[in-house]
Write a protein that holds these residues in place. Structure first.
Motif, short mmCIF file in Angstrom:
data_model
loop_
_atom_site.label_atom_id
_atom_site.label_comp_id
_atom_site.label_asym_id
_atom_site.label_seq_id
_atom_site.Cartn_x
_atom_site.Cartn_y
_atom_site.Cartn_z
N GLY A 181 48.81 50.37 9.37
CA GLY A 181 49.39 51.53 8.74
C GLY A 181 50.75 51.22 8.12
N MET A 182 50.98 51.77 6.93
CA MET A 182 52.27 51.63 6.25
C MET A 182 52.57 52.92 5.50
SD MET A 182 52.31 47.70 4.80
CE MET A 182 54.09 47.65 4.73
N PRO A 183 53.84 53.17 5.20
CA PRO A 183 54.17 54.34 4.38
C PRO A 183 53.46 54.31 3.03
CG PRO A 183 56.13 53.43 5.40
CD PRO A 183 55.03 52.45 5.65
N ILE A 235 52.69 53.58 22.23
CA ILE A 235 53.34 53.77 20.93
C ILE A 235 52.31 54.16 19.88
CG2 ILE A 235 54.67 52.62 19.12
CD1 ILE A 235 55.87 50.85 21.39
N ARG A 236 51.16 53.49 19.90
CA ARG A 236 50.09 53.84 18.96
C ARG A 236 49.71 55.31 19.08
NH1 ARG A 236 44.42 51.89 20.87
NH2 ARG A 236 45.03 53.52 22.35
N ASP A 237 49.55 55.77 20.31
CA ASP A 237 49.12 57.15 20.52
C ASP A 237 50.21 58.13 20.12
OD1 ASP A 237 46.82 56.03 21.49
OD2 ASP A 237 47.26 56.42 23.61
N ALA A 238 51.47 57.77 20.36
CA ALA A 238 52.57 58.64 19.92
C ALA A 238 52.59 58.75 18.40
CB ALA A 238 53.91 58.09 20.43
N CYS A 239 52.31 57.64 17.72
CA CYS A 239 52.25 57.67 16.25
C CYS A 239 51.10 58.55 15.77
CB CYS A 239 52.09 56.25 15.71
SG CYS A 239 53.57 55.24 15.83
N ALA A 240 49.95 58.45 16.42
CA ALA A 240 48.80 59.27 16.04
C ALA A 240 49.12 60.75 16.22
CB ALA A 240 47.58 58.88 16.87
N ASP A 241 49.77 61.09 17.32
CA ASP A 241 50.12 62.49 17.57
C ASP A 241 51.11 63.03 16.55
OD1 ASP A 241 48.47 62.44 19.79
OD2 ASP A 241 50.10 62.17 21.24
N ALA A 242 52.01 62.16 16.09
CA ALA A 242 53.05 62.58 15.15
C ALA A 242 52.67 62.33 13.70
CB ALA A 242 54.36 61.85 15.47
N ASP A 243 51.48 61.78 13.47
CA ASP A 243 51.01 61.44 12.12
C ASP A 243 51.97 60.47 11.42
OD1 ASP A 243 49.18 61.49 10.03
OD2 ASP A 243 50.16 63.19 9.04
N VAL A 244 52.37 59.44 12.16
CA VAL A 244 53.27 58.40 11.65
C VAL A 244 52.48 57.10 11.51
CG1 VAL A 244 55.29 56.96 12.21
CG2 VAL A 244 55.34 59.44 12.63
N PRO A 245 52.53 56.41 10.37
CA PRO A 245 51.81 55.14 10.21
C PRO A 245 52.22 54.13 11.27
CG PRO A 245 52.65 55.91 8.09
CD PRO A 245 53.25 56.80 9.14
N PHE A 246 51.21 53.41 11.80
CA PHE A 246 51.43 52.46 12.89
C PHE A 246 50.91 51.09 12.48
CE2 PHE A 246 49.38 50.39 16.63
CZ PHE A 246 50.53 50.07 17.33
N SER A 292 60.85 59.70 20.64
CA SER A 292 60.65 60.79 19.69
C SER A 292 60.54 60.20 18.30
CB SER A 292 61.81 61.78 19.73
OG SER A 292 61.73 62.69 18.64
N LEU A 293 59.51 60.60 17.56
CA LEU A 293 59.30 60.10 16.21
C LEU A 293 59.74 61.10 15.16
CD1 LEU A 293 55.89 58.28 16.71
CD2 LEU A 293 58.16 57.28 16.52
N SER A 294 60.51 62.09 15.56
CA SER A 294 61.07 63.03 14.60
C SER A 294 61.93 62.28 13.59
CB SER A 294 61.91 64.07 15.33
OG SER A 294 62.59 64.90 14.42
N GLY A 295 61.64 62.46 12.32
CA GLY A 295 62.42 61.81 11.27
C GLY A 295 62.07 60.36 11.03
#
Length: 254
Positions: free
Chosen positions: A241-243, A206-217, A178-181
């Motif tokens: 990807g970075m913050p 992991i890449r796809d989970a980041c894309a779904d959650a809009d988290v930089p990878f 879970s990438l919540s938070g």
């Protein structure tokens, strides 16, 4: 301090503590432990304390370096700084007082952005509400496989400006992640003479989970005998990807 770090996702390293002890499978082939042994043989002062042979090694005993606290005040240009590439600030042998001293330096040098990782997420969580969290500190946990996903749950309870995951060395899939938070994820394969293989399917998940959650990878490397032996591309491209804060820091430096 090693300015101009070769680590792809940072620009410099700062080690106010050195030394550590193995705690999970991701530590089995620790690059820092092997490096400390060489540095001790070379006579480097910071690496003359030996650790427990069963969990650590020559030159890798946990050591606090009070004299290193002043270093960031001397850097005039903003930079991304990886804190403790050769240690874990949340090791039980590092006092809460010294942890507070390190965070005070970070707060006192807001021109820099600091990145810190720990495998000792339970102590991190337990101390979190007793610490002042600077806005320029990113706090992360290392997660090598599904057995360590509890570290992410602990991280979610920490009031850091950016919370991130370093899945390196990635030793298995992170199903159920879970990438919540979470604000950033790094993946990477292991390097060195005993490097364990990193399956591309694990990284894609992991890449796809980041894309779904809009988290930089960020995919750092595939590893091998040398860190860059097998390159960095995943499915024909690099992932850097970075913050947002990191992108701004790079602009400020250039």
């Amino acid at each position: 301090m090693a300015d101009g770090s070769s680590i792809e996702w940072t620009e410099a390293t700062w080690n106010p503590t050195t030394g550590c002890d193995r705690v999970s499978a991701g530590c089995d082939n620790c690059y820092a432990l092997a490096l400390a042994k060489r540095l001790k043989a070379m006579g480097v002062a910071k690496y003359q304390t030996d650790g427990n042979p069963s969990t650590s090694g020559p030159g890798f005993g946990v050591t606090v370096h009070e004299d290193a606290l002043a270093l960031p005040y001397r850097w005039r240009q903003p930079r991304l700084v990886f804190v403790n590439s050769m240690s874990d600030l949340f090791h039980a042998k590092v006092s809460i007082g010294f942890i507070r001293d390190v965070l005070a330096v970070i707060a006192g040098t807001p021109q820099h952005t600091y990145q810190m990782l720990t495998k000792r997420s339970l102590r991190l969580r337990r101390l979190a509400d007793r610490l002042n969290w600077p806005a320029n500190l990113w706090m992360g946990v290392s997660v090598e496989d599904e057995s360590q996903l509890h570290r992410v749950d602990h991280l979610r309870e920490v009031p850091a400006a950016v919370r991130f995951i370093s899945a390196e060395p990635l030793l298995g899939p992170l199903g159920g992640l879970s990438l919540s938070g979470v604000g950033w994820v790094i993946t990477g394969g292991e390097s060195g003479p005993r490097a364990r293989a990193c399956d591309a399917a694990w990284v894609r998940g992991i890449r796809d989970a980041c894309a779904d959650a809009d988290v930089p990878f960020f995919h750092k490397q595939w590893g091998g005998i040398r860190p860059k032996s097998l390159g960095r591309e995943l499915d024909g491209r690099t992932h850097d990807g970075m913050p947002v804060q990191a992108a701004q820091a790079v602009v400020n430096i250039s």
